[in-house]
Scaffold this active site. Structure first.
Site, PDB file in Angstrom:
ATOM      1  N   GLY A   1      27.646  25.773  15.456  1.00 29.76           N
ATOM      2  CA  GLY A   1      27.699  27.223  15.677  1.00 29.76           C
ATOM      3  C   GLY A   1      26.839  27.670  16.839  1.00 29.76           C
ATOM      4  N   SER A   2      26.512  26.732  17.745  1.00 31.46           N
ATOM      5  CA  SER A   2      25.590  27.071  18.827  1.00 31.46           C
ATOM      6  C   SER A   2      26.305  27.664  20.021  1.00 31.46           C
ATOM      7  CB  SER A   2      24.854  25.815  19.274  1.00 31.46           C
ATOM      8  OG  SER A   2      25.794  24.876  19.757  1.00 31.46           O
ATOM      9  N   GLY A   3      27.633  27.628  20.013  1.00 37.18           N
ATOM     10  CA  GLY A   3      28.354  28.119  21.184  1.00 37.18           C
ATOM     11  C   GLY A   3      28.504  27.048  22.244  1.00 37.18           C
TER      12      GLY A   3
ATOM     13  N   SER B   1      30.666  24.722  21.822  1.00 37.06           N
ATOM     14  CA  SER B   1      32.044  24.272  21.585  1.00 37.06           C
ATOM     15  C   SER B   1      32.179  23.039  20.719  1.00 37.06           C
ATOM     16  CB  SER B   1      32.768  24.019  22.911  1.00 37.06           C
ATOM     17  OG  SER B   1      33.010  25.220  23.533  1.00 37.06           O
ATOM     18  N   SER B   2      31.481  23.030  19.595  1.00 36.25           N
ATOM     19  CA  SER B   2      31.665  21.901  18.691  1.00 36.25           C
ATOM     20  C   SER B   2      33.109  21.841  18.196  1.00 36.25           C
ATOM     21  CB  SER B   2      30.679  21.964  17.522  1.00 36.25           C
ATOM     22  OG  SER B   2      30.750  23.214  16.887  1.00 36.25           O
ATOM     23  N   SER B   3      33.761  22.984  18.004  1.00 34.62           N
ATOM     24  CA  SER B   3      35.137  22.917  17.501  1.00 34.62           C
ATOM     25  C   SER B   3      36.100  22.394  18.563  1.00 34.62           C
ATOM     26  CB  SER B   3      35.601  24.254  16.930  1.00 34.62           C
ATOM     27  OG  SER B   3      35.213  25.309  17.745  1.00 34.62           O
TER      28      SER B   3
ATOM     29  N   ASP C   1      38.463  33.671  31.025  1.00 35.97           N
ATOM     30  CA  ASP C   1      39.556  32.674  30.940  1.00 35.97           C
ATOM     31  C   ASP C   1      40.828  33.220  30.321  1.00 35.97           C
ATOM     32  OD1 ASP C   1      38.577  32.633  28.291  1.00 35.97           O
ATOM     33  OD2 ASP C   1      38.667  30.448  28.124  1.00 35.97           O
TER      34      ASP C   1
ATOM     35  N   ASP D   1      37.162  25.979  27.052  1.00 35.69           N
ATOM     36  CA  ASP D   1      36.374  24.978  26.324  1.00 35.69           C
ATOM     37  C   ASP D   1      37.088  23.631  26.267  1.00 35.69           C
ATOM     38  OD1 ASP D   1      34.902  27.223  25.912  1.00 35.69           O
ATOM     39  OD2 ASP D   1      35.394  27.430  23.786  1.00 35.69           O
TER      40      ASP D   1
ATOM     41  N   TYR E   1      35.526  38.647  19.084  1.00 34.45           N
ATOM     42  CA  TYR E   1      36.225  37.975  20.186  1.00 34.45           C
ATOM     43  C   TYR E   1      37.649  38.510  20.366  1.00 34.45           C
ATOM     44  CZ  TYR E   1      37.844  34.194  23.170  1.00 34.45           C
ATOM     45  OH  TYR E   1      38.362  33.472  24.206  1.00 34.45           O
TER      46      TYR E   1
HETATM   47  C1  GLA Z   1      34.842  31.021  23.790  1.00 33.58           C
HETATM   48  C2  GLA Z   1      36.325  30.737  24.005  1.00 33.58           C
HETATM   49  C3  GLA Z   1      36.631  30.505  25.486  1.00 33.58           C
HETATM   50  C4  GLA Z   1      36.061  31.635  26.347  1.00 33.58           C
HETATM   51  C5  GLA Z   1      34.598  31.924  25.983  1.00 33.58           C
HETATM   52  C6  GLA Z   1      34.064  33.131  26.701  1.00 33.58           C
HETATM   53  O1  GLA Z   1      34.074  29.901  24.112  1.00 33.58           O
HETATM   54  O2  GLA Z   1      36.724  29.607  23.275  1.00 33.58           O
HETATM   55  O3  GLA Z   1      38.013  30.365  25.673  1.00 33.58           O
HETATM   56  O4  GLA Z   1      36.842  32.777  26.243  1.00 33.58           O
HETATM   57  O5  GLA Z   1      34.433  32.117  24.592  1.00 33.58           O
HETATM   58  O6  GLA Z   1      33.977  32.908  28.065  1.00 33.58           O
END
Ligand code: GLA
Length: 390
Positions: free
Chosen positions: A127-129, A131-133, A39, A177, A227
């Site tokens: 923190g699970s990935g 996208s809680s934030s 993205d 996200d 990241y």
């Molecule tokens: C996180 C970032 C996103 C994207 C992903 C990886 O979730 O917030 O913008 O870059 O990593 O695909």
């Protein structure tokens, strides 16, 4: 009134005296099916919103105070601030996310005319990935629009959320996200071209298969991950390529063009990073076409290939996520499995035939615990809508 709504209003009343005039809101979490680390490279992504997410109860105040409480961090109690106390990069707790969005609205000329009392409760594992934030960011924007009448679309809410994450929370994330959350649609994934923000909803018919999230329980935060480093490796690789080919982003290259020009990238590591970005984007385009054509097996194979590329070329998996994906691939009835989100911890996403789910959770769970030393958690999830007033 739903049980959840009642529970949230009751807690709001206990904390802030009463719940008179308070409104209840929800914004989902998200899972990305394929298109990882594309993205911010002008590529495509294919995420969907979930039915788990963040609940908020909010009420306008007469003064400029901000009062926050999270039912996930009750030990922190009520956190007080005000409309005069926005300090980019300066908040040490979760209020950095709602405050970042309030600050972002102000930066965009939409200053809040009054403060807020805000209670949050999230049922996305922290923190699970998932996208809680970003869920908190979109929720906050949605609340500000509803309470103060700001003239913004859901897509604007996604962009404002990303702006707040980049500029207030100092994480250089892409748009995926916040977009997936603000634009979520039940039973659909969003095929988004991050270069143009053109998007298309694709119905997710899995022929009775389920989406299973396997949570590694290895905590991660974008801030402490690599990241930003990956992002700058890609930017450098792009600049090197631009000396030999006229493109605005890695997403404009297909595999053949990349192979032709990759020699311009002066370093092996950066070549691998750029290769991932290019190939993953092409895989995402192919995966959506396969899904539309009803070729679920092919979609699954592309998910697996995505993981391999994130493991070997982008190097954002780690032994926890590799174990989750590799053990999943061994289980009969698994159509595809890969890490999802930023990586380095967090979750994997698997498409699993319904009759195989129980065995999947048992087999992957046992193998994971044996190898990693602690347990993973599993969630069978549903694709839900974007933010809403409840
Ligand atoms: C996180 C970032 C996103 C994207 C992903 C990886 O979730 O917030 O913008 O870059 O990593 O695909």
């Amino acid at each position: 009134m739903s049980e959840m709504k009642e529970k949230l209003l009751a807690r709001f009343g206990e904390v802030f005296g009463d719940a008179e005039g308070a409104k209840v809101y929800f914004a989902p979490g998200r899972v990305n099916l394929i298109g990882e680390h594309t993205d911010y490279n002008g590529g495509h992504v294919f995420p969907c919103a979930l039915t788990i997410g963040t609940y908020g109860v909010a009420r306008k105040r007469e003064d400029d105070k901000l009062q926050f409480i999270s039912m996930n961090f009750e030990e922190l109690g009520v956190i007080e601030s005000s409309l005069k106390e926005f300090v980019p990069g300066g908040d040490k707790n979760w209020t950095a996310y709602p405050k970042g969005v309030m600050w972002a609205f102000e930066q965009k000329g939409m200053k809040m005319p009054a403060g807020l009392d805000l209670l949050l409760f999230g049922n996305i594992p922290n923190g699970s990935g998932l996208s809680s934030s970003a869920s908190v960011e979109v929720l906050t924007g949605f609340i500000l629009r509803d309470l103060f009448g700001f003239d913004v679309t859901n897509q604007d809410l996604a962009l404002i959320g990303q702006f707040s994450e980049n500029r207030y929370n100092l994480v250089n994330c892409g748009i995926m996200d916040q977009f997936a959350i603000a634009m979520g649609k039940k039973d659909h994934a969003i095929f988004l071209d991050t270069a143009t923000l053109q998007y298309e909803y694709a119905p997710i018919h899995l022929d009775g298969a389920k989406i299973v999230i396997s949570c590694s329980n290895k905590k991660r935060g974008l801030g402490d991950s690599k990241y930003n480093e990956r992002r700058s490796e890609c930017e450098t690789a792009l600049a090197e390529l631009q000396k030999v080919v006229n493109v605005k982003s890695l997403g404009e290259l297909d595999e053949a063009a990349f192979e032709k020009y990759k020699g311009a990238i002066g370093d092996e590591i950066r070549r691998k990073r750029a290769k991932h970005a290019v190939y993953e984007n092409q895989r995402t385009i192919k995966a959506v076409a396969a899904l539309k054509a009803g070729k679920l097996e092919e979609f699954g194979q592309l998910m697996n290939a995505s993981h391999v590329s994130l493991r070997d070329d982008y190097e954002v998996t780690g032994k926890e996520l590799d174990t989750l994906a590799e053990e999943a691939w061994k289980v009969p009835g698994v159509i595809g499995a890969r890490m999802t989100g930023a990586g380095f911890g967090g979750c994997s996403v698997s498409i699993v035939k319904e009759e195989a789910v129980e065995n999947f959770i048992r087999s992957v769970g046992e193998a994971y615990e044996k190898k990693i030393g602690y347990a993973a958690d599993f969630y069978v999830v549903d694709i839900g809508d974007g933010p809403a007033v409840l």
